[in-house]
Design a protein around this motif. Structure first.
Motif, PDB file in Angstrom:
ATOM      1  N   SER A 148     -41.834 -19.098 -20.434  1.00 23.49           N
ATOM      2  CA  SER A 148     -40.892 -20.200 -20.300  1.00 23.49           C
ATOM      3  C   SER A 148     -40.763 -20.891 -21.644  1.00 23.49           C
ATOM      4  CB  SER A 148     -41.371 -21.200 -19.239  1.00 23.49           C
ATOM      5  OG  SER A 148     -40.357 -22.143 -18.953  1.00 23.49           O
ATOM      6  N   LEU A 149     -39.549 -21.054 -22.114  1.00 25.74           N
ATOM      7  CA  LEU A 149     -39.311 -21.578 -23.458  1.00 25.74           C
ATOM      8  C   LEU A 149     -38.367 -22.780 -23.434  1.00 25.74           C
ATOM      9  CD1 LEU A 149     -38.733 -18.133 -25.204  1.00 25.74           C
ATOM     10  CD2 LEU A 149     -40.849 -19.458 -25.154  1.00 25.74           C
ATOM     11  N   SER A 150     -38.245 -23.421 -24.563  1.00 27.60           N
ATOM     12  CA  SER A 150     -37.282 -24.515 -24.698  1.00 27.60           C
ATOM     13  C   SER A 150     -35.876 -23.940 -24.845  1.00 27.60           C
ATOM     14  CB  SER A 150     -37.624 -25.367 -25.921  1.00 27.60           C
ATOM     15  OG  SER A 150     -37.392 -24.626 -27.114  1.00 27.60           O
ATOM     16  N   PHE A 151     -34.868 -24.786 -24.647  1.00 24.93           N
ATOM     17  CA  PHE A 151     -33.492 -24.339 -24.840  1.00 24.93           C
ATOM     18  C   PHE A 151     -33.267 -23.886 -26.279  1.00 24.93           C
ATOM     19  CE2 PHE A 151     -32.550 -27.214 -21.120  1.00 24.93           C
ATOM     20  CZ  PHE A 151     -32.221 -26.191 -20.251  1.00 24.93           C
TER      21      PHE A 151
ATOM     22  N   HIS B 273     -46.459  -2.822 -16.379  1.00 23.21           N
ATOM     23  CA  HIS B 273     -46.417  -4.248 -16.700  1.00 23.21           C
ATOM     24  C   HIS B 273     -45.241  -4.877 -15.961  1.00 23.21           C
ATOM     25  CE1 HIS B 273     -43.357  -2.684 -19.444  1.00 23.21           C
ATOM     26  NE2 HIS B 273     -42.868  -3.912 -19.494  1.00 23.21           N
ATOM     27  N   LYS B 274     -45.309  -6.202 -15.817  1.00 27.43           N
ATOM     28  CA  LYS B 274     -44.209  -6.960 -15.225  1.00 27.43           C
ATOM     29  C   LYS B 274     -43.912  -8.148 -16.128  1.00 27.43           C
ATOM     30  CE  LYS B 274     -45.480  -5.826 -10.422  1.00 27.43           C
ATOM     31  NZ  LYS B 274     -44.293  -5.021 -10.103  1.00 27.43           N
ATOM     32  N   TYR B 275     -42.622  -8.457 -16.263  1.00 32.20           N
ATOM     33  CA  TYR B 275     -42.193  -9.594 -17.082  1.00 32.20           C
ATOM     34  C   TYR B 275     -41.279 -10.487 -16.260  1.00 32.20           C
ATOM     35  CZ  TYR B 275     -39.645 -12.258 -20.644  1.00 32.20           C
ATOM     36  OH  TYR B 275     -39.076 -13.273 -21.386  1.00 32.20           O
ATOM     37  N   PHE B 276     -41.610 -11.794 -16.236  1.00 32.99           N
ATOM     38  CA  PHE B 276     -40.798 -12.783 -15.529  1.00 32.99           C
ATOM     39  C   PHE B 276     -40.546 -13.976 -16.440  1.00 32.99           C
ATOM     40  CE2 PHE B 276     -42.810 -10.440 -12.112  1.00 32.99           C
ATOM     41  CZ  PHE B 276     -41.778 -10.296 -11.185  1.00 32.99           C
ATOM     42  N   TYR B 277     -39.285 -14.389 -16.493  1.00 30.77           N
ATOM     43  CA  TYR B 277     -38.926 -15.605 -17.220  1.00 30.77           C
ATOM     44  C   TYR B 277     -38.671 -16.706 -16.190  1.00 30.77           C
ATOM     45  CZ  TYR B 277     -36.937 -18.706 -20.669  1.00 30.77           C
ATOM     46  OH  TYR B 277     -36.727 -19.781 -21.487  1.00 30.77           O
ATOM     47  N   PHE B 278     -39.160 -17.922 -16.476  1.00 32.60           N
ATOM     48  CA  PHE B 278     -38.970 -19.026 -15.544  1.00 32.60           C
ATOM     49  C   PHE B 278     -38.657 -20.306 -16.316  1.00 32.60           C
ATOM     50  CE2 PHE B 278     -43.395 -18.937 -16.721  1.00 32.60           C
ATOM     51  CZ  PHE B 278     -43.803 -20.257 -16.790  1.00 32.60           C
ATOM     52  N   ARG B 279     -38.039 -21.263 -15.633  1.00 28.86           N
ATOM     53  CA  ARG B 279     -37.662 -22.528 -16.275  1.00 28.86           C
ATOM     54  C   ARG B 279     -38.264 -23.759 -15.595  1.00 28.86           C
ATOM     55  NH1 ARG B 279     -31.215 -22.116 -17.902  1.00 28.86           N
ATOM     56  NH2 ARG B 279     -31.540 -21.200 -19.977  1.00 28.86           N
ATOM     57  N   THR B 280     -38.763 -23.629 -14.395  1.00 21.65           N
ATOM     58  CA  THR B 280     -39.245 -24.786 -13.643  1.00 21.65           C
ATOM     59  C   THR B 280     -40.631 -24.533 -13.073  1.00 21.65           C
ATOM     60  OG1 THR B 280     -38.367 -24.082 -11.502  1.00 21.65           O
ATOM     61  CG2 THR B 280     -36.861 -25.289 -12.955  1.00 21.65           C
ATOM     62  N   ALA B 281     -41.279 -25.612 -12.664  1.00 23.63           N
ATOM     63  CA  ALA B 281     -42.593 -25.502 -12.025  1.00 23.63           C
ATOM     64  C   ALA B 281     -42.493 -24.785 -10.689  1.00 23.63           C
ATOM     65  CB  ALA B 281     -43.194 -26.892 -11.839  1.00 23.63           C
ATOM     66  N   ILE B 282     -41.391 -24.984  -9.973  1.00 19.56           N
ATOM     67  CA  ILE B 282     -41.199 -24.301  -8.689  1.00 19.56           C
ATOM     68  C   ILE B 282     -41.134 -22.796  -8.902  1.00 19.56           C
ATOM     69  CG2 ILE B 282     -39.569 -23.942  -6.788  1.00 19.56           C
ATOM     70  CD1 ILE B 282     -38.885 -26.894  -6.939  1.00 19.56           C
TER      71      ILE B 282
ATOM     72  N   ALA C 261     -47.342 -25.795 -25.220  1.00 18.92           N
ATOM     73  CA  ALA C 261     -48.477 -26.488 -24.611  1.00 18.92           C
ATOM     74  C   ALA C 261     -49.096 -27.442 -25.608  1.00 18.92           C
ATOM     75  CB  ALA C 261     -49.511 -25.476 -24.118  1.00 18.92           C
ATOM     76  N   ASP C 262     -49.967 -28.309 -25.087  1.00 19.19           N
ATOM     77  CA  ASP C 262     -50.809 -29.158 -25.923  1.00 19.19           C
ATOM     78  C   ASP C 262     -52.144 -29.313 -25.202  1.00 19.19           C
ATOM     79  OD1 ASP C 262     -50.437 -31.080 -23.905  1.00 19.19           O
ATOM     80  OD2 ASP C 262     -48.853 -32.105 -25.007  1.00 19.19           O
ATOM     81  N   VAL C 263     -52.950 -30.271 -25.597  1.00 10.35           N
ATOM     82  CA  VAL C 263     -54.284 -30.395 -25.001  1.00 10.35           C
ATOM     83  C   VAL C 263     -54.230 -30.893 -23.557  1.00 10.35           C
ATOM     84  CG1 VAL C 263     -55.425 -30.747 -27.217  1.00 10.35           C
ATOM     85  CG2 VAL C 263     -54.561 -32.722 -25.941  1.00 10.35           C
ATOM     86  N   GLU C 264     -53.091 -31.438 -23.124  1.00 11.57           N
ATOM     87  CA  GLU C 264     -52.980 -31.993 -21.776  1.00 11.57           C
ATOM     88  C   GLU C 264     -52.425 -31.009 -20.761  1.00 11.57           C
ATOM     89  OE1 GLU C 264     -54.168 -34.898 -20.986  1.00 11.57           O
ATOM     90  OE2 GLU C 264     -54.725 -35.347 -23.064  1.00 11.57           O
TER      91      GLU C 264
ATOM     92  N   LEU D 121     -37.868 -26.959 -18.208  1.00  7.47           N
ATOM     93  CA  LEU D 121     -37.396 -28.207 -17.615  1.00  7.47           C
ATOM     94  C   LEU D 121     -38.496 -29.109 -17.073  1.00  7.47           C
ATOM     95  CD1 LEU D 121     -34.348 -26.713 -15.685  1.00  7.47           C
ATOM     96  CD2 LEU D 121     -34.284 -28.042 -17.795  1.00  7.47           C
ATOM     97  N   ASP D 122     -39.738 -28.617 -16.990  1.00  7.47           N
ATOM     98  CA  ASP D 122     -40.825 -29.395 -16.407  1.00  7.47           C
ATOM     99  C   ASP D 122     -42.059 -29.339 -17.297  1.00  7.47           C
ATOM    100  OD1 ASP D 122     -39.425 -30.012 -13.989  1.00  7.47           O
ATOM    101  OD2 ASP D 122     -39.878 -28.005 -13.241  1.00  7.47           O
ATOM    102  N   SER D 123     -43.058 -30.096 -16.907  1.00  7.89           N
ATOM    103  CA  SER D 123     -44.370 -30.002 -17.553  1.00  7.89           C
ATOM    104  C   SER D 123     -45.437 -30.045 -16.464  1.00  7.89           C
ATOM    105  CB  SER D 123     -44.577 -31.116 -18.576  1.00  7.89           C
ATOM    106  OG  SER D 123     -44.416 -32.374 -17.999  1.00  7.89           O
ATOM    107  N   LEU D 124     -46.547 -29.360 -16.715  1.00  5.56           N
ATOM    108  CA  LEU D 124     -47.649 -29.316 -15.758  1.00  5.56           C
ATOM    109  C   LEU D 124     -48.948 -29.586 -16.497  1.00  5.56           C
ATOM    110  CD1 LEU D 124     -45.574 -26.759 -14.918  1.00  5.56           C
ATOM    111  CD2 LEU D 124     -47.252 -26.547 -13.082  1.00  5.56           C
ATOM    112  N   SER D 125     -49.818 -30.361 -15.892  1.00  7.79           N
ATOM    113  CA  SER D 125     -51.164 -30.509 -16.423  1.00  7.79           C
ATOM    114  C   SER D 125     -51.908 -29.199 -16.180  1.00  7.79           C
ATOM    115  CB  SER D 125     -51.888 -31.657 -15.716  1.00  7.79           C
ATOM    116  OG  SER D 125     -52.153 -31.310 -14.369  1.00  7.79           O
ATOM    117  N   TYR D 126     -53.045 -29.028 -16.848  1.00 13.16           N
ATOM    118  CA  TYR D 126     -53.812 -27.810 -16.617  1.00 13.16           C
ATOM    119  C   TYR D 126     -54.357 -27.759 -15.195  1.00 13.16           C
ATOM    120  CZ  TYR D 126     -53.316 -26.871 -21.550  1.00 13.16           C
ATOM    121  OH  TYR D 126     -52.789 -26.611 -22.786  1.00 13.16           O
TER     122      TYR D 126
END
Length: 205
Positions: A12-15, A39-48, A71-74, A80-85
């Motif tokens: 998942s990448l930025s625009f 192998h399998k490759y999936f691209y996604f944009r959201t947490a869902i 990512a960062d340390v958090e 489109l989203d962000s998730l904590s670890y």
């Protein structure tokens, strides 16, 4: 349950990354199409979407999960989203027993992510770059890493063989860190089940 020594590749990448074609996971998928490795490759944009693809990862029973994102340390970012670890771990937790997680994400190979992904999950290891690296370095080093480990003997069903495979991964990451001048951090379980870490430093130029 025996896992399959193959790669499940999520990205998942930025625009801006999308606009400039900076898809390291897509590059890796292209390289792997030239090998006999499944192998399998999936691209996604959201947490869902991430959670839905995580279920596919679980059904695949592939051993190696490669996650390409920012990512960062958090936590990590999707387009489109962000998730904590912790949130990432909750999405992946049912599927991590006997698996290995590889972050192609600056800042993701840290104690917080390792604790979240390796506590009460059965996850064998977590690895990623230990500092920011260039896209071109990132792409070539991961392609080289998987090219090498897919040629190593495969059997992680017995304790002594898991330890042998762990050492092979350590040796490979250490050599690539020196050769490509890219540092890695590797979290793993020792023979007593305790989480340990190693840092593979880049070569001093």
């Amino acid at each position: 349950m025996k896992t399959s020594p193959d790669l499940f590749n999520m990205e998942s990448l930025s625009f801006d990354d999308e606009r400039h074609g900076r898809a390291e996971g897509g590059f890796l998928a292209h390289v792997l199409r030239h090998s006999n490795r499944r192998h399998k490759y999936f691209y996604f944009r959201t947490a869902i979407e991430l959670r839905a693809i995580a279920e596919k990862f679980g059904r695949s029973n592939y051993r190696y999960l490669h996650l390409s994102c920012h990512a960062d340390v958090e936590g990590i970012s999707t387009t489109l989203d962000s998730l904590s670890y912790q949130e990432l771990a909750e999405a992946l937790r049912p599927y991590l027993r006997g698996k290995r997680v590889f972050f192609s994400a600056c800042g993701a190979a840290n104690q917080q992510s390792a604790d979240a992904l390796m506590t009460a999950t059965g996850c064998l290891s977590v690895m990623g770059p230990s500092e920011d690296i260039r896209f071109d370095d990132n792409a070539i080093v991961w392609a080289s890493f998987y090219h090498r480990i897919f040629r190593l003997p495969d059997n992680e069903t017995e304790e002594h063989v898991v330890a042998m495979k762990r050492q092979q991964l350590i040796d490979t990451a250490s050599r690539l860190a020196q050769f490509y001048h890219v540092p890695f951090r590797f979290f793993y379980r020792d023979n007593f089940g305790r989480v340990q870490s190693r840092v593979f430093s880049k070569r001093v130029l």
